[in-house]
Structures are given as C-alpha cells and as structure tokens.
Design a protein around this motif. Sequence first.
Motif, PDB file in Angstrom:
ATOM      1  N   ARG A 163       6.995  -3.112  -7.580  1.00 21.98           N
ATOM      2  CA  ARG A 163       7.272  -3.212  -6.143  1.00 21.98           C
ATOM      3  C   ARG A 163       8.158  -2.039  -5.746  1.00 21.98           C
ATOM      4  NH1 ARG A 163       9.958  -8.919  -6.477  1.00 21.98           N
ATOM      5  NH2 ARG A 163      10.996  -7.612  -7.968  1.00 21.98           N
ATOM      6  N   HIS A 177       4.293  -0.321  -3.517  1.00 19.41           N
ATOM      7  CA  HIS A 177       3.616  -1.053  -4.584  1.00 19.41           C
ATOM      8  C   HIS A 177       2.819  -0.074  -5.442  1.00 19.41           C
ATOM      9  CE1 HIS A 177       4.625  -4.363  -1.908  1.00 19.41           C
ATOM     10  NE2 HIS A 177       4.446  -5.160  -2.950  1.00 19.41           N
ATOM     11  N   LEU A 194       2.525  -3.937 -12.595  1.00 18.29           N
ATOM     12  CA  LEU A 194       2.627  -3.844 -11.148  1.00 18.29           C
ATOM     13  C   LEU A 194       4.103  -3.681 -10.789  1.00 18.29           C
ATOM     14  CD1 LEU A 194       0.209  -6.758 -10.217  1.00 18.29           C
ATOM     15  CD2 LEU A 194      -0.315  -4.315 -10.265  1.00 18.29           C
TER      16      LEU A 194
END
Length: 159
Positions: free
Chosen positions: A25, A95, A23
């Motif tokens: 940002r 994201h 993941l």
Amino acid sequence: YVLSNIHADTIESICMKALDFALLRSGDQLFAAGSVATEAAFLVDGPLSYRTHPDCVPTNHDVVECLVDAGCWLKEAALWCSSWIHVGTAQAEDHCKLLLVQPQEFLELCSAHMLARSLVAHYGQQFNLLLAQSRWPDDLTCFSRADDGGDWWSRIVCA
C-alpha cells in the motif's frame, strides 16, 4: 526461444515453489538501507520511490533518487550474491504488486535441469563480473546507470 526448451515441469516447479506475489500500500517499505536482501523483486504494477542512503554510498558518489516504474527489477543481487546489503530504501508511492523470487529455491530448482542450470550459471557469473566493474552498485539494476549506458542486460546475456 531458449527458455521454451526447459521442461514444463521445471518451469511449473519454479513458479509454485520459488515465486510469490507481494502487495504494498502507499507508504509501505519494500526494503530499507542497511538491511539484508532476502529475495529479488520484480515490480509488476504501481510506482515505487527509491533513494540511496548517504551513509551507504561513498562521499564522491551522487545519491540516487528516482521513481521506479513497473517492469523493473529491485534487489536482484539477492539471487547472485551470497549477501547483499541494501544501499537504499524503496517505498510504495501507491498500491504496488511485486513478483518475489526466493534465491535458494530458485537456484535449487534450476540446478535440476541441465539447460536451466547452464543459463543461470552463465547469467550469475556475468552479473557478478559487471557488479565488480560498476562504480557503485545500487538496489535497482545493481549497475550504475552511468557505467552501463542502459545496456547491462545485453552485456550479461550476450557475454
């Protein structure tokens, strides 16, 4: 259809041992120009920007700058080349969710199943042939979009 013939245990092992999620940002880098690719990445969700670094491409080659959409592979050459050096930088614009493929684990697990080994060997050979024929590869498809006409996948799979 062909993949349905690969034993479920092999697929499960690949998923459990060779795949992971990452993941990012907004502002996070997936990779930087000049670094070594350690895994392949598939963009599941979210936008990434990609830009080749002028010092990593020939002077007669245009710098690539684009927004990468979900569904694209990045640094796939990590699976098929013994040492891939990134020629650009990929950075999350928002994201992002990525599927990461660990080359050594993926190839070892595939080699344990005859059909998977055959498919992976064929794909890897074709990938490297097209890589050698490309004007200048990048970290997205590894084949210059001007060279492949958008048809690199069918050239690999159907070769």
